[in-house]
Scaffold this active site. Structure first.
Site, PDB file in Angstrom:
ATOM      1  N   THR A   1     -14.354  24.110  -9.835  1.00  0.00           N
ATOM      2  CA  THR A   1     -15.770  23.929  -9.507  1.00  0.00           C
ATOM      3  C   THR A   1     -16.033  22.482  -9.131  1.00  0.00           C
ATOM      4  O   THR A   1     -15.275  21.587  -9.509  1.00  0.00           O
ATOM      5  CB  THR A   1     -16.670  24.301 -10.701  1.00  0.00           C
ATOM      6  OG1 THR A   1     -18.031  24.411 -10.257  1.00  0.00           O
ATOM      7  CG2 THR A   1     -16.647  23.261 -11.805  1.00  0.00           C
ATOM      8  N   ASN A   2     -17.132  22.271  -8.385  1.00  0.00           N
ATOM      9  CA  ASN A   2     -17.681  20.925  -8.213  1.00  0.00           C
ATOM     10  C   ASN A   2     -19.115  20.903  -8.714  1.00  0.00           C
ATOM     11  O   ASN A   2     -19.832  19.932  -8.493  1.00  0.00           O
ATOM     12  CB  ASN A   2     -17.623  20.501  -6.739  1.00  0.00           C
ATOM     13  CG  ASN A   2     -16.244  19.989  -6.367  1.00  0.00           C
ATOM     14  OD1 ASN A   2     -15.610  19.269  -7.142  1.00  0.00           O
ATOM     15  ND2 ASN A   2     -15.763  20.387  -5.201  1.00  0.00           N
ATOM     16  N   ASN A   3     -19.548  21.981  -9.375  1.00  0.00           N
ATOM     17  CA  ASN A   3     -20.913  22.040  -9.908  1.00  0.00           C
ATOM     18  C   ASN A   3     -21.020  21.090 -11.109  1.00  0.00           C
ATOM     19  O   ASN A   3     -20.382  21.307 -12.142  1.00  0.00           O
ATOM     20  CB  ASN A   3     -21.214  23.487 -10.326  1.00  0.00           C
ATOM     21  CG  ASN A   3     -22.607  23.657 -10.903  1.00  0.00           C
ATOM     22  OD1 ASN A   3     -23.108  22.775 -11.590  1.00  0.00           O
ATOM     23  ND2 ASN A   3     -23.223  24.804 -10.630  1.00  0.00           N
TER      24      ASN A   3
ATOM     25  N   ASP B   1     -16.901  32.656 -13.301  1.00  0.00           N
ATOM     26  CA  ASP B   1     -17.958  33.240 -12.493  1.00  0.00           C
ATOM     27  C   ASP B   1     -19.016  33.741 -13.461  1.00  0.00           C
ATOM     28  O   ASP B   1     -18.691  34.320 -14.498  1.00  0.00           O
ATOM     29  CB  ASP B   1     -17.416  34.378 -11.623  1.00  0.00           C
ATOM     30  CG  ASP B   1     -18.309  34.626 -10.415  1.00  0.00           C
ATOM     31  OD1 ASP B   1     -18.972  33.689  -9.951  1.00  0.00           O
ATOM     32  OD2 ASP B   1     -18.367  35.778  -9.945  1.00  0.00           O
TER      33      ASP B   1
ATOM     34  N   GLY C   1     -29.956  26.678 -11.637  1.00  0.00           N
ATOM     35  CA  GLY C   1     -30.020  28.127 -11.437  1.00  0.00           C
ATOM     36  C   GLY C   1     -31.282  28.736 -12.038  1.00  0.00           C
ATOM     37  O   GLY C   1     -32.405  28.268 -11.808  1.00  0.00           O
TER      38      GLY C   1
HETATM   39  P1  IMP Z   1     -21.544  31.127  -9.921  1.00  0.00           P
HETATM   40  O1  IMP Z   1     -21.255  32.103  -8.818  1.00  0.00           O
HETATM   41  O2  IMP Z   1     -20.722  31.354 -11.135  1.00  0.00           O
HETATM   42  O3  IMP Z   1     -21.523  29.703  -9.482  1.00  0.00           O
HETATM   43  O4  IMP Z   1     -23.018  31.342 -10.433  1.00  0.00           O
HETATM   44  C1  IMP Z   1     -23.880  32.254  -9.879  1.00  0.00           C
HETATM   45  C2  IMP Z   1     -25.300  31.801  -9.974  1.00  0.00           C
HETATM   46  O5  IMP Z   1     -25.771  32.137 -11.263  1.00  0.00           O
HETATM   47  C3  IMP Z   1     -25.554  30.314  -9.809  1.00  0.00           C
HETATM   48  O6  IMP Z   1     -25.768  29.961  -8.497  1.00  0.00           O
HETATM   49  C4  IMP Z   1     -26.793  30.124 -10.615  1.00  0.00           C
HETATM   50  O7  IMP Z   1     -27.910  30.442  -9.835  1.00  0.00           O
HETATM   51  C5  IMP Z   1     -26.664  31.174 -11.689  1.00  0.00           C
HETATM   52  N1  IMP Z   1     -26.145  30.583 -12.938  1.00  0.00           N
HETATM   53  C6  IMP Z   1     -24.853  30.477 -13.339  1.00  0.00           C
HETATM   54  N2  IMP Z   1     -24.802  29.918 -14.558  1.00  0.00           N
HETATM   55  C7  IMP Z   1     -26.070  29.653 -14.920  1.00  0.00           C
HETATM   56  C8  IMP Z   1     -26.653  29.070 -16.059  1.00  0.00           C
HETATM   57  O8  IMP Z   1     -25.987  28.638 -17.017  1.00  0.00           O
HETATM   58  N3  IMP Z   1     -27.993  28.974 -16.062  1.00  0.00           N
HETATM   59  C9  IMP Z   1     -28.771  29.431 -15.037  1.00  0.00           C
HETATM   60  N4  IMP Z   1     -28.275  29.970 -13.946  1.00  0.00           N
HETATM   61  C10 IMP Z   1     -26.933  30.090 -13.877  1.00  0.00           C
END
Ligand code: IMP
Length: 201
Positions: free
Chosen positions: A7-9, A69, A150
């Site tokens: 990740t880069n988040n 994910d 998110g």
């Molecule tokens: P990803 O595909 O795992 O990066 O996450 C999917 C989406 O879920 C992200 O773009 C966020 O909008 C949401 N998300 C993931 N983790 C969190 C969290 O801990 N809090 C709030 N939203 C999250």
């Protein structure tokens, strides 16, 4: 031990570094010199996590790594946005538009029950391992708070009166899906580092 995290988040990095502590050095993709958008084309969190970890394992020349994910499952929406949480309101990805769409879709529905689910895929010495963490809670009717990312401003975990976006990262980690999945990862890594022949670095 060192692990590349796919990740880069910066929020995810901070949360994992807090949850995992100094026992494991977590390296982001940019720190590992890997610049690639990894697609999430599959219908399950597990398959997407696996795809990300396998891609990074290949690109890094076989380094130990993990990916995660995460999805938000909302009961009144039949489990949506789920695996589509990142792109719920389409491209380009926007946390604000995703959250607005979620609130619109829920409207005044009395059932606000939801959960975050995180699936981690670890590749250690070429072997795959999976860990899951869940956080149950409720979706508010309007956003509150500015921390996190998110859907944090509309999610109140069970056992709290505050949204994730009203908490510090440390406080969020008390409840969070990501920390719980990280606990499984750490417990597993401990069993591996206790037998040093298995893991180098
Ligand atoms: P990803 O595909 O795992 O990066 O996450 C999917 C989406 O879920 C992200 O773009 C966020 O909008 C949401 N998300 C993931 N983790 C969190 C969290 O801990 N809090 C709030 N939203 C999250």
């Amino acid at each position: 031990m060192k692990l590349i995290f796919a990740t880069n988040n910066p929020h995810k990095l901070e949360e994992f570094r807090l949850a995992i502590g100094s026992r494991v050095k977590i390296i982001s993709l940019s720190e590992a010199g890997i610049r690639k958008e990894i697609p999430e084309p599959y219908p399950t969190l597990k398959e997407n996590a696996r795809e990300k970890a396998q891609t990074i394992h290949r690109l890094s020349g076989g380094e130990n790594c993990f990916s995660e994910d995460t999805g938000l499952e909302v009961d009144a929406l039949g489990g949506e946005p789920g695996v589509n949480s990142a792109r719920y309101a389409g491209e380009p990805v926007s946390y604000t538009l995703n959250t607005a769409k979620l609130l619109r879709a829920l409207g005044d529905a009395p059932n606000r029950r939801a959960r975050f689910i995180t699936v981690i895929c670890l590749i250690l010495q070429g072997q795959e391992y999976f860990f899951e963490g869940r956080c149950e809670g409720q979706i508010l009717r309007a956003p509150a708070g500015t921390e996190g990312f998110g859907y944090d401003p509309v999610f109140v975990p069970d056992g709290s009166q505050k949204t994730f976006a009203e908490m510090s990262p440390k406080e969020k980690n008390i409840f969070s899906h990501r920390r719980k999945a990280g606990d499984g990862l750490i417990a597993f890594l401990k069993t591996q580092t206790d037998s040093p022949a298995h893991v180098q670095n």
